[in-house]
Design an enzyme around this catalytic site. Structure first.
Site, PDB file in Angstrom:
ATOM      1  N   SER A   1       0.843  -1.193   0.000  1.00 13.57           N
ATOM      2  CA  SER A   1       0.000   0.000   0.000  1.00 13.57           C
ATOM      3  C   SER A   1       0.874   1.236   0.000  1.00 13.57           C
ATOM      4  CB  SER A   1      -0.916   0.010   1.231  1.00 13.57           C
ATOM      5  OG  SER A   1      -0.165   0.278   2.403  1.00 13.57           O
ATOM      6  N   LYS A   2       0.228   2.386  -0.133  1.00 10.74           N
ATOM      7  CA  LYS A   2       0.961   3.644  -0.181  1.00 10.74           C
ATOM      8  C   LYS A   2       1.741   3.889   1.103  1.00 10.74           C
ATOM      9  CE  LYS A   2       0.321   8.260  -2.095  1.00 10.74           C
ATOM     10  NZ  LYS A   2      -0.654   9.223  -2.652  1.00 10.74           N
ATOM     11  N   ARG A   3       1.275   3.314   2.204  1.00 11.01           N
ATOM     12  CA  ARG A   3       1.966   3.473   3.485  1.00 11.01           C
ATOM     13  C   ARG A   3       3.345   2.826   3.473  1.00 11.01           C
ATOM     14  NH1 ARG A   3      -3.246   2.208   5.012  1.00 11.01           N
ATOM     15  NH2 ARG A   3      -2.685   0.018   5.326  1.00 11.01           N
ATOM     16  N   ASP A   4       3.586   1.950   2.503  1.00 10.29           N
ATOM     17  CA  ASP A   4       4.857   1.236   2.439  1.00 10.29           C
ATOM     18  C   ASP A   4       5.930   1.995   1.676  1.00 10.29           C
ATOM     19  OD1 ASP A   4       3.979  -1.190   3.817  1.00 10.29           O
ATOM     20  OD2 ASP A   4       2.695  -1.477   2.067  1.00 10.29           O
ATOM     21  N   GLY A   5       5.683   3.258   1.364  1.00  9.37           N
ATOM     22  CA  GLY A   5       6.699   4.075   0.705  1.00  9.37           C
ATOM     23  C   GLY A   5       6.362   4.334  -0.745  1.00  9.37           C
TER      24      GLY A   5
END
Length: 487
Positions: free
Chosen positions: A251-255
């Site tokens: 996901s976008k939270r992973d960079g």
């Protein structure tokens, strides 16, 4: 049979590399069999539509060198290629389902459905919406009143739905597990499980290769295909891309997981294609580097792994470095110039032959350290600045020793007289100075590097001195000495 694949993104934001991987598999499959790759924009959900997203999608595909045979800006015999422009096609198909008895008008309210769902939960049974039968007079009355209704597909009970998936294998579901689903909202807009079937059939899609999250949708879609008399395409559901070192979906939270981020960093499309193709696909146990031509030749669905593949930024970075090694210096220069311009290090106007020669000298000096085109800014900005931006850690570690002012003063005197002012002569002179002074090579070279470049790392120190030139090196050493404590 001509193979026709498609990618149908929703323009709701950035182009996720997991989606690009799915698109790539479709593109490679079509190219492998000499077929067509269709790009379709699924934009029926106008509330989530992000206007710049379509442009970002098209630019991303162009950057990847993934051409599409039909779709936006290309056209084709099966257009329009935006779902928002295909309303008349969906209306005709919905009417066909209504007339054949496969669909019905659903006048139920949210309150009714919520009550039915609550009753099912209380009875500990799965909730599946089923048709609320109205007598013809009541239905006619509701229509005359203008009461809102959705169109629902009536799922036939007592049947087995089979998906012979090219990646997941045989997958089955009983129709009792599928509730009657909405195909057209009360406002007239079609829903995904209906519109995508109509589009795939009308566009002659032979292979639907998509993310595995759509596998459960396939059961409903097969029913629509059959009800409309359309031939079934071949289905293949690609496992999701997992976060680094994890089994959870990326996901976008992973960079940096948006394709635009890698473009901004100066990655090569060949490296990205090579990397994404290897996320869940393999040709053999050894080969890691594949050209686009080789991928088109080798790619088949039977080599796609049925398990999730983890995103590995280090692997992508390594592949990027390998592909950079193959680029001619002139091409590296062309690709570095925009990054220098964006950073304000060189003028946005025409690059003079002298400046281009300097940029090429920097590119050559950086060598394999130049992994991405943006590295020219990170590792070589001091070549294009008048002032020195000292790295604080490098300044303290390399220039904080008591001997440094004397070293810089003595080396400066040597640099004033060196002829010619080139890498071999500088190398020889510094080695002679180290031997004569009895000082450590590291102490001298590091002091010289930081005092002229401001950095603790970068290209070879002698190459850097030659590119900067005698006058600039002497000026920078003098400025450094001015801020150092006196020996």
């Amino acid at each position: 049979m001509t193979v026709r694949t498609r990618f149908a993104p929703s323009p709701t934001g950035y182009l996720h590399i997991g989606g690009v991987r799915t698109a790539l598999f479709n593109w490679l499959l079509a190219r492998h069999f000499g077929g067509q790759f269709i790009l379709r924009i699924d934009d029926t959900d106008q509330q989530r539509h992000v206007e710049p997203a379509v442009k970002m999608i098209l630019e991303g595909f162009r950057w990847m060198n993934m051409d599409w045979d039909e779709g936006p800006e290309v056209g084709g015999p099966c257009g329009p290629y935006y779902q928002s422009q295909r309303g008349h096609i969906y209306t005709e198909a919905a009417q066909k389902l209504l007339d054949s008895g496969h669909a019905y008008r659903d006048f139920s309210t949210e309150e009714q459905r919520s009550a039915d769902k609550a009753a099912a939960e209380a009875a500990k049974r799965a909730y599946r919406f089923r048709k609320i039968v109205l007598d013809p007079e009541t239905e006619a009355k509701y229509i005359a009143e203008g009461r809102p209704f959705a169109l629902r597909f009536e799922v036939p009970l007592g049947q087995l739905i089979v998906v012979d998936d090219q990646i997941k294998g045989r997958v089955e579901a009983r129709t009792e597990e599928v509730g009657d689903f909405v195909i057209v909202r009360p406002d007239g807009t079609p829903l995904y499980n209906f519109a995508t079937v109509v589009d795939d059939a009308q566009m002659g899609i032979t292979h639907v290769v998509r993310a595995e999250e759509h596998l459960t949708n396939t059961f409903s879609q097969i029913l629509v295909f059959q009800a409309l008399g359309y031939p079934l395409p071949t289905f293949a559901h690609v496992p999701y891309v997992a976060a680094p070192g994890s089994k959870k979906k990326l996901s976008k939270r992973d960079g940096a997981v948006g394709l635009d981020e890698y473009i901004k960093q100066g990655y090569l499309p060949e490296a990205m294609m090579n990397y994404l193709s290897r996320l869940g696909w393999s040709y053999d146990a050894e080969t890691e580097i594949f050209t686009p031509e080789q991928l088109r030749e080798y790619f088949t669905l039977d080599r796609v792994n049925g398990s999730p593949a983890s995103h590995d930024p280090d692997k992508l970075f390594w592949l990027q470095g390998e592909w950079m090694k193959q680029l001619p210096d002139e091409q590296k220069v062309d690709s570095c110039i925009p990054f220098l311009q964006q950073a304000g290090l060189i003028d946005d106007l025409v690059v003079s032959p002298e400046l281009r020669a300097r940029i090429k000298a920097v590119v050559v000096a950086l060598g394999d350290r130049l992994k991405t085109f943006s590295d020219i800014v990170k590792l070589g900005k001091f070549f294009f600045q008048d002032q020195i931006d000292y790295d604080p850690d490098a300044f303290k570690k390399r220039l904080g020793k008591a001997e440094v002012p004397r070293i810089l003063t003595e080396v400066s005197s040597i640099l004033e007289k060196i002829e010619p002012f080139d890498t071999p002569t500088l190398d020889k002179a510094v080695h002679e100075y180290v031997a004569a002074s009895g000082l450590g090579m590291g102490l001298v070279v590091n002091a010289l590097r930081v005092s002229t470049t401001g950095q603790g790392i970068g290209p070879g120190v002698y190459e850097a001195l030659e590119i900067l030139g005698r006058d600039e090196c002497l000026k920078r050493i003098a400025l450094t000495l001015a801020i150092l404590p006196k020996a």
